[in-house]
Motif scaffolding. Structure first.
Motif, short mmCIF file in Angstrom:
data_model
loop_
_atom_site.label_atom_id
_atom_site.label_comp_id
_atom_site.label_asym_id
_atom_site.label_seq_id
_atom_site.Cartn_x
_atom_site.Cartn_y
_atom_site.Cartn_z
N ILE A 109 0.88 -1.11 -0.34
CA ILE A 109 -0.31 0.32 0.14
C ILE A 109 1.04 1.25 0.33
O ILE A 109 0.89 2.22 -1.28
N HIS A 110 1.97 1.27 1.01
CA HIS A 110 2.07 2.57 1.24
C HIS A 110 2.86 2.87 0.35
O HIS A 110 3.60 4.14 -0.43
N PRO A 111 4.26 2.35 -1.12
CA PRO A 111 4.51 2.66 -2.00
C PRO A 111 4.54 3.63 -3.30
O PRO A 111 4.84 4.32 -4.01
N ILE A 112 3.02 2.98 -3.31
CA ILE A 112 1.63 3.70 -4.01
C ILE A 112 1.85 5.43 -3.69
O ILE A 112 1.68 5.75 -4.77
N ASN A 113 1.46 5.88 -2.35
CA ASN A 113 1.85 6.91 -2.40
C ASN A 113 2.80 7.85 -1.50
O ASN A 113 2.63 8.69 -1.49
N ASN A 114 3.27 6.85 -1.92
CA ASN A 114 5.06 7.56 -1.49
C ASN A 114 5.39 9.33 -2.08
O ASN A 114 5.12 8.53 -3.63
N LEU A 115 5.80 9.84 -2.15
CA LEU A 115 6.11 11.55 -2.58
C LEU A 115 7.21 10.73 -3.92
O LEU A 115 6.61 11.43 -5.04
N ARG A 116 7.93 10.08 -4.06
CA ARG A 116 8.40 9.81 -5.72
C ARG A 116 8.14 9.32 -6.74
O ARG A 116 8.43 9.51 -7.52
N VAL B 32 -4.56 7.02 -5.92
CA VAL B 32 -4.01 6.97 -5.28
C VAL B 32 -5.08 6.19 -4.22
O VAL B 32 -4.85 5.31 -3.04
N ARG B 33 -5.67 6.92 -3.58
CA ARG B 33 -7.13 6.38 -3.32
C ARG B 33 -8.01 5.27 -3.45
O ARG B 33 -7.82 4.35 -2.74
N HIS B 34 -7.80 5.18 -4.86
CA HIS B 34 -8.62 3.45 -5.09
C HIS B 34 -7.75 2.73 -4.44
O HIS B 34 -7.58 1.22 -3.35
N TRP B 35 -6.33 2.28 -4.81
CA TRP B 35 -5.07 1.35 -4.22
C TRP B 35 -4.55 1.34 -2.67
O TRP B 35 -4.95 0.09 -1.71
N MET B 36 -5.61 2.86 -1.50
CA MET B 36 -5.18 2.40 -0.28
C MET B 36 -6.54 2.02 -0.13
O MET B 36 -6.14 1.24 0.87
N GLU B 37 -7.74 2.46 -0.72
CA GLU B 37 -8.87 1.81 -0.19
C GLU B 37 -8.93 0.29 -0.46
O GLU B 37 -9.06 -0.32 -0.01
N THR B 38 -8.56 -0.53 -1.89
CA THR B 38 -8.73 -1.89 -1.88
C THR B 38 -7.30 -2.38 -0.64
O THR B 38 -7.96 -3.34 -0.84
N GLY B 39 -6.03 -2.10 -0.53
CA GLY B 39 -5.79 -2.03 0.17
C GLY B 39 -6.12 -2.67 1.69
O GLY B 39 -5.50 -3.29 2.00
N LEU B 40 -6.64 -1.29 1.56
CA LEU B 40 -6.52 -1.40 4.02
C LEU B 40 -7.78 -2.35 4.08
O LEU B 40 -8.08 -3.18 4.66
N ALA B 41 -9.04 -2.24 2.65
CA ALA B 41 -9.97 -3.61 2.90
C ALA B 41 -9.17 -4.93 2.30
O ALA B 41 -10.32 -5.64 3.49
N ALA B 42 -7.97 -5.61 2.20
CA ALA B 42 -7.65 -6.31 2.54
C ALA B 42 -7.23 -6.20 3.90
O ALA B 42 -7.43 -7.91 4.42
N VAL B 43 -6.76 -5.48 4.45
CA VAL B 43 -5.74 -5.12 5.34
C VAL B 43 -6.83 -5.94 6.70
O VAL B 43 -6.14 -6.38 7.60
N GLU B 44 -8.63 -4.92 5.88
CA GLU B 44 -8.89 -5.71 7.42
C GLU B 44 -9.20 -6.83 7.85
O GLU B 44 -9.25 -6.62 8.74
N ALA B 45 -9.58 -7.60 6.82
CA ALA B 45 -9.92 -8.88 6.42
C ALA B 45 -8.55 -9.91 7.04
O ALA B 45 -8.88 -10.54 7.76
#
Length: 222
Positions: free
Chosen positions: A112-119, A139-152
């Protein structure tokens, strides 16, 4: 005992993880700010690249009787701190549980994190010519799908924290990513367990004191 210096930036998620770990362990490290935006990015200057060839944060300098050692990659640094200062433990004792807790942390730190990284953001908007609105949506798409998986992943093991009722590796990785999710206005409605854990973590001084707005290099509040 070794003396520690943490090369950090107030809003770096990876440095944020290490700040939390230091606080949980009751350790003090000299904070050495490295501004990621000033003058093209201080992390890309030769002096810093000599410490960390990746030009990323954080770097932990460990000075002891043998000299100076430089550690990079936030989760490697956190596990070093956990091995050298084993109390309180940041990972469960059981090998299966340790692997499950690491998987939670790695799902955030590596996927998740690398996709919203500054560089990555700079390249997306600069070289790729993606406008601000579309970049934010990406960015929001990958955050939301990634965090939904972490929730599970977290839900079967959660107590007050990601793995039971003791804060650890997964939590110190989660909290900075939740900070990022709020910055980018991500929809967290699919992650009620993570939202509750984030709130429980931020109620603890170890997490609250590591927050971006409490760092020496944070800009003054408007």
């Amino acid at each position: 005992m070794a003396s520690l210096a943490l090369y950090t930036y107030f809003r770096s998620s990876a440095a944020y993880r290490v700040r939390i770990a230091l606080n949980l362990k009751g350790l003090t490290a000299e904070q050495v700010p490295v501004h990621l935006l000033r003058d093209g990015g201080e992390q890309l200057k030769p002096d810093y690249l000599a410490l960390n060839p990746q030009g990323q944060l954080p770097t932990l300098a460990v000075d002891d009787a043998t000299g100076r050692q430089l550690l990079t990659q936030s989760l490697a640094i956190v596990e070093y701190l956990d091995e050298v200062h084993p109390t309180p433990a940041l990972l469960p004792a059981d090998p299966i549980a340790r692997a499950q807790a690491r998987a939670m942390a790695l799902a955030i730190a590596c996927d998740i994190h690398p996709i919203n990284n500054l560089r990555v953001q700079k390249y997306l908007k600069g070289e790729m010519g993606v406008d601000e609105e579309r970049a934010g949506r990406w960015v929001r798409h990958w955050m939301e799908t990634g965090l939904a998986a972490v929730e599970a992943m977290v839900k079967p093991h959660a107590g007050r924290f990601c793995f039971g009722d003791t804060p650890g590796l997964a939590d110190l990785t989660l909290v900075p990513q939740m900070f990022n999710a709020r910055r980018f206005n991500a929809d967290l409605s699919a992650c009620p367990t993570l939202v509750a854990i984030d709130q429980a973590c931020l109620a603890l001084p170890a997490f609250a004191d590591a927050a971006p707005d409490r760092q020496v290099d944070a800009p003054p509040a408007a």
